[in-house]
Design an enzyme around this catalytic site. Structure first.
Site, short mmCIF file in Angstrom:
data_model
loop_
_atom_site.label_atom_id
_atom_site.label_comp_id
_atom_site.label_asym_id
_atom_site.label_seq_id
_atom_site.Cartn_x
_atom_site.Cartn_y
_atom_site.Cartn_z
N PHE A 24 43.37 37.01 32.69
CA PHE A 24 42.94 38.29 33.07
C PHE A 24 42.02 37.78 31.64
O PHE A 24 40.98 38.50 31.70
CB PHE A 24 43.24 39.25 33.52
CG PHE A 24 43.41 38.85 34.53
CD1 PHE A 24 43.00 38.31 35.95
CD2 PHE A 24 45.02 39.18 35.06
CE1 PHE A 24 43.19 38.15 37.41
CE2 PHE A 24 45.91 39.72 36.92
CZ PHE A 24 44.65 38.51 37.59
N HIS A 118 49.16 42.83 33.45
CA HIS A 118 47.57 43.11 33.83
C HIS A 118 47.27 43.45 35.14
O HIS A 118 47.70 42.68 35.43
CB HIS A 118 46.73 41.73 32.66
CG HIS A 118 45.39 42.28 32.64
ND1 HIS A 118 44.68 41.87 31.44
CD2 HIS A 118 44.46 43.27 33.24
CE1 HIS A 118 43.58 42.26 31.83
NE2 HIS A 118 43.40 43.15 32.12
N ALA A 119 48.00 44.66 34.94
CA ALA A 119 47.43 45.19 36.54
C ALA A 119 45.95 44.67 37.69
O ALA A 119 44.70 44.82 36.80
CB ALA A 119 47.94 46.53 36.41
N HIS A 120 46.21 44.67 38.41
CA HIS A 120 44.87 44.59 38.93
C HIS A 120 45.19 44.91 40.71
O HIS A 120 45.91 45.09 41.16
CB HIS A 120 44.42 42.51 38.46
CG HIS A 120 45.99 42.06 38.68
ND1 HIS A 120 46.40 41.95 38.28
CD2 HIS A 120 45.67 41.15 40.27
CE1 HIS A 120 48.14 41.13 39.57
NE2 HIS A 120 46.64 40.51 40.32
N PHE A 121 43.92 44.45 41.10
CA PHE A 121 43.45 44.92 42.70
C PHE A 121 43.26 43.74 43.39
O PHE A 121 42.50 43.04 43.11
CB PHE A 121 42.52 45.95 43.34
CG PHE A 121 43.33 47.34 42.21
CD1 PHE A 121 44.33 47.93 43.98
CD2 PHE A 121 42.80 48.35 41.49
CE1 PHE A 121 44.68 49.71 43.15
CE2 PHE A 121 43.31 49.77 41.26
CZ PHE A 121 44.24 50.12 42.33
#
Length: 161
Positions: A24, A118-121
């Site tokens: 990301f 790496h957080a993500h939706f």
């Protein structure tokens, strides 16, 4: 980088070494196009096509800041993430006419996160019967268009939203 889908292990298997660093963060450094699949950028977050989609139009909304969970980013970033999710659903409705959506995040490896740091939706458009015998019997997904075509369609639709 080449990947193979393994129906026995239920995962993609890289045939060569993964690139160094966070995918990301690396995508943010590249010019937008079919190389990085970024559809739109906000001030604090961006929208990107999932390289290994569950359905056509499977996209992700990602904070620019490299954090493993959403409580680690500021309130303005969380607000922008929600606005981008809302806009993304509108674009996907116009373009693909889904009957519903799965929207969510997997935080941590035990929750199923493929990219843990790496957080993500995820935003996954859904249609009745979109899981068929190919998924059930062969653990294979069939998509009606290439990622490049998906990118061009989504990018154009986003610009007009």
């Amino acid at each position: 980088m080449d990947y193979l889908w393994s129906p026995w292990r239920k995962e993609y298997i890289m045939q060569n070494e993964p690139p160094p660093g966070c995918i990301f963060c690396t995508a943010l450094e590249k010019e937008d196009g079919t190389e990085n699949l970024i559809i739109a950028r906000g001030e604090r977050a961006y929208v990107i096509i999932n390289r290994f989609p569950y359905t056509s139009g499977h996209i992700m909304v990602v904070p620019n800041e490299h954090q493993s969970s959403f409580e680690k980013v500021d309130a303005q970033t969380r607000a922008e993430l929600m606005e981008l999710i809302t806009q993304a659903m509108g674009v996907l409705r116009e373009l693909y006419h889904p009957e519903g959506f799965n929207v969510g995040a997997n935080i941590g490896a035990v929750a199923g996160a493929g990219i843990v740091d790496h957080a993500h939706f995820h935003i996954v458009p859904r249609w009745g019967g979109d899981t068929n015998f190919m998924t059930t019997l062969a653990a294979t997904r069939v998509l009606p268009e290439s990622l490049e075509d998906t990118y061009q369609r989504l990018r154009q639709a986003w610009e007009h939203s």
